[in-house]
Design an enzyme around this catalytic site. Sequence first.
Site: not given
Ligand SMILES: Cc1ncc(C[n+]2csc(CCOP(=O)(O)OP(=O)(O)O)c2C)c(N)n1
Length: 683
Positions: A28, A276, A428, A489
Amino acid sequence: MNGNLDQLSINTIRTLAMDAVQKANSGHPGTPMALAPVAYALWQRLLRFDPDDPIWPNRDRFVLSNGHASMLLYSLLHLAEVKAVDPNYETLGQLSVTLDDIKNFRQLGSKCPGHPEYRITSGVETTTGPLGQGVGNSVGMALGRYWLAEYFNKPGYELFDYNVYAICGDGDMMEGVSGESASLAGHLKLSNLCWIYDNNHITIEGSTKLAFTEDVASRFMGYGWNVTRVGDANDLDLLTNALGCFLNTHDRPTLIIVDSHIGYGAPHKQDTREAHGEPLGEDEIRLAKRAYGWPEDAKFLVPDEVRANFRNGIGKRGKELHAGWEALFERYKKDFPDRADDLRRIQRRELPDGWDKGLPSFPADPKGLASRDSSAQVLNVVARNVPWLIGGAADLAPSTKTRLTFEGAGDFEAGSYGGRNLHFGIREHAMCSILNGLSLTKVRPFGAGFLIFSDYSRPPMRLAAIMEIPVIYVFTHDSIGVGEDGPTHQPVEQLASLRAVPGLIVLRPADANEVTEAWRVIMQLRHEPAALVLSRQALPTLDRSKYASAAGLGKGAYVLADAQTGKPELILMATGSEVSLCISAYEQLTAEGRKVRVVSMPSWEIFEHQTPEYRESVLPGSVTRRIAVEQASTMGWAQYVGHAGRVIGMKTFGASAPLKELLKKFGFTPDAVVGAAREMLAK
Ligand SMILES: Cc1ncc(C[n+]2csc(CCOP(=O)(O)OP(=O)(O)O)c2C)c(N)n1
Ligand SMILES: [Mg+2]
């Protein structure tokens, strides 16, 4: 000239990230490029962190919650020349992240794995990547500082006053756990906590317009945070002012919303979703380098003056601050030797002398008591002996019986931070994420709730196991034993799913004395999280003069009752509430002249750590008639009962009814177990 040096340093961070992702052909690049100035301003101008000792207890914490931007952190660790620390907490003198590690980004054995991993790379404060967890952890780290300050600081000895900074993105903001954590942080007025939100309007699918148009600032103001904005991620002075505003805010956490451009400087990729999570491509990299005024064909270039710049910035400041702290601590050691010793132990995850004194043992009692009740007694003894064992429940302390009730235990509240009873509210997920942050702060945290709602906590529990940190979970109401509350539960699949987490120690003790032994085992864990699974209903306290000692729990499984003479014909095995059921069946079968063994199996994981000889002695291969009994999904028991064996467990959800009727309906009666045994013995 300094302006240029700043720019040169920022561009070094950017180009290292671009080059590493390109070479790995995955990763990234866009967010490190955009956030390089933000992280640079923080690290160079503010962060109280000594690269020579990345585990100095009063260091400021830096959390990269948007863990996909890992190259941002690796570049900083490399350029700041952060040193490696070994598992014995010794600094090794060598770099935590070398240029070769960066060149081997995302490759086996590199200190630069895809997402930052605590334990793998010194200077990484917590493992991030699952969005929302890092910011959740940061609340635990901030909370931990308040507690440590109450415990250790004395007039003239401000041992703990560190701040916690977390960088996060749109994804972190969208995940519910960040909202839960922020709500609690605001409530507790954790003014040492600063989140820096990368407001770039881009996520994987494209613009945040697709799914995220809320007013984040208003939301955080509603949580009771101080909210400030930086309209340009490249403006170091604006960033520094915003950070100054955080430092001057003493009654609430701070959110800095930073507008940035993902892939900054890449002419075709800036502000796109492609920036990204894909390498930019060689051509685009060359163009971006040109835009930065960087040699276009240079790769992994680190100008000497950039290294010197970091040495003169964070390096020099960190060393001085740390040296000042060490001098203070030397005097503290003389004035408060006991507390100083506590701190040494906390840092090494050691227990105080006498940590297990006064642990209760329970007399035989056919009526007995619920394991949540015996646990309440044991926990209160242990907690009195271990001052840094702190924790609480997600609004269920009265039900989980996890309140610390002894004199002076107190409540941790806004403005009164010395208490040891935490109140997580009905959160939680945040609770367990915060527990991770607390554990990384090295206090010993526990959190409690109903076993059924462990499902709400799985992501941070899993991360605790990955990080190998000894968080304690107390999960009560562990089966259809819950009775009238019904199937919503009554846990069924939760035990199997917790057992499926590598490294997580699951313990389901059979009676009060096993509960004592379970706490004895849990407290000595230093690198594993543990889930203690307890009943709501009373369990008979077994007569240990007749049956084997509960100390057998330390081996995970043990022979509780055995054939009067010779080799057993059949083995009954069980955990928790079903152990005494098996004992009833055993007594009946023994009276009929049958040779039966009962194995209490409170922890599969601990049993698996024993020698093959010990395991064979408990479950001899030659005894193939085996019945396992557990009020849970049968998944996994086949490995212990074998092909010829049988499992009496739950194949459906439970039902709402008085417990006695449920036991009959689902087959957890002595008659049912005896019946199954007779059938098997007849074969
Ligand atoms: C809980 C979770 N769901 C999905 C992902 C997959 N994922 C990685 S980065 C991303 C997008 C994140 O967007 P943002 O936080 O805006 O990051 P940017 O591209 O702006 O750096 C996703 C969906 C993850 N890492 N964690
Ligand atoms: Mg984004």
